[in-house]
Enzyme design. Structure first.
Site, PDB file in Angstrom:
ATOM      1  N   GLY A 133     112.575 -72.973 -14.057  1.00 34.44           N
ATOM      2  CA  GLY A 133     111.245 -72.798 -13.462  1.00 34.44           C
ATOM      3  C   GLY A 133     111.241 -71.953 -12.202  1.00 34.44           C
ATOM      4  O   GLY A 133     110.241 -71.922 -11.480  1.00 34.44           O
ATOM      5  N   SER A 156     114.574 -70.181 -17.060  1.00 37.23           N
ATOM      6  CA  SER A 156     113.863 -68.907 -16.848  1.00 37.23           C
ATOM      7  C   SER A 156     114.170 -67.877 -17.934  1.00 37.23           C
ATOM      8  O   SER A 156     114.306 -66.680 -17.648  1.00 37.23           O
ATOM      9  CB  SER A 156     114.166 -68.349 -15.446  1.00 37.23           C
ATOM     10  OG  SER A 156     113.684 -69.240 -14.449  1.00 37.23           O
ATOM     11  N   GLU A 159     115.253 -82.721 -15.550  1.00 37.96           N
ATOM     12  CA  GLU A 159     114.057 -83.324 -14.953  1.00 37.96           C
ATOM     13  C   GLU A 159     114.029 -84.836 -15.208  1.00 37.96           C
ATOM     14  O   GLU A 159     113.530 -85.603 -14.385  1.00 37.96           O
ATOM     15  CB  GLU A 159     112.795 -82.631 -15.506  1.00 37.96           C
ATOM     16  CG  GLU A 159     112.635 -81.243 -14.896  1.00 37.96           C
ATOM     17  CD  GLU A 159     111.919 -80.236 -15.770  1.00 37.96           C
ATOM     18  OE1 GLU A 159     111.259 -80.623 -16.746  1.00 37.96           O
ATOM     19  OE2 GLU A 159     112.027 -79.028 -15.460  1.00 37.96           O
TER      20      GLU A 159
END
Ligand code: 13P
Length: 252
Positions: free
Chosen positions: A170, A210, A96
């Protein structure tokens, strides 16, 4: 085999109050767990409060990023020296930050070297995009990124590497344990080339993307996966606790 690590990356979630509450819950549920190093990585503004909440417990604290300079005119940034005393770990090169804040391998490399120099444990993240995997170039991409991020690094003692395929973050679509193992084994081979086999064996390699209480058992059972870097599920005390407890039982 290194001691497994489960690190919770809270990302841009929790107010200071919420962070302290979550840390306090986790201190209660995980303070007695042995055989797994637990690291909580709250937002900057909550580092001090979370560190205070965890004082005297085995739980560790990590930052989600760091500047590579000691101090200076870098508005909004936080230096390695400011983190010392507040936390022991720092997540570097998260996808990110690479995607949204233009952190290149060269920048990540400066940060990794700096973190090690001042005595912070870097959790270096690498991982391929969905397009890379679809084009069968995940191994090439991750190899290049890892090599560049670790250029000039000679000591491996404090290093932690996290394999985080971007398509799994995510999305609820975790890599299969086999896919994750293949990539973590590749990372181990590359670390062996750089630091030698014995040292590479001692470097914790985490899987992130995840991770849930439902998939951690299989992931943590793989020979080259030494724990997890957990996003969404780390914000839920019960789920995060389950992930840590399961890892402890798999690796004991
Ligand atoms: P999720 O667990 O929410 O997929 O996030 C993974 C991650 O980016 C941890 O750094």
């Amino acid at each position: 085999m290194p001691t497994p690590i489960i690190a919770g990356n809270w990302k841009m979630n929790t107010t200071v109050r919420e962070a302290a509450l979550l840390a306090s819950h986790l201190r209660g549920s995980l303070g007695g767990v042995s055989g797994v190093e637990v690291v909580l990585c709250p937002p900057f503004v909550s580092l001090a409060e979370v560190a205070r909440t965890l004082e005297g417990s085995p739980l560790k604290v990590g930052s989600q990023k760091m500047h590579y300079d000691d101090k200076g005119a870098f508005t909004g940034e936080v230096s390695p020296h400011m983190l010392l005393g507040l936390c022991q770990y720092v997540i570097l090169g998260h996808s990110e930050r690479r995607r949204d804040f233009a952190e290149t391998d060269a920048i990540v490399n400066r940060k990794v070297r700096k973190a090690m120099q001042v005595g912070l444990r870097p959790i270096l993240c690498v991982g391929e995009l969905l397009a890379d995997r679809q084009a069968d170039r995940e191994e090439a991409v991750v190899s290049a990124s890892l090599r560049a991020s670790l250029e000039g690094v000679t000591a491996s003692e404090s290093l932690v590497v996290a394999y985080e395929p971007v398509w799994a973050i995510g999305t609820g679509l975790a890599a299969t344990s086999q896919q994750a193992q293949v990539m973590c084994a590749l990372i181990r081979r590359l670390l062996s080339e750089q630091f030698g086999k014995e040292k590479a064996t001692a470097i914790p390699i985490l899987y992130g993307g995840s991770v849930t209480p439902a998939n951690i058992q299989e992931l943590a059972s793989q020979p080259d996966i030494d724990g997890g870097l957990v996003g969404g599920a780390s914000l839920n005390a019960a789920q995060f606790t389950q992930i840590v407890v399961t890892t402890a039982s798999v690796r004991s």
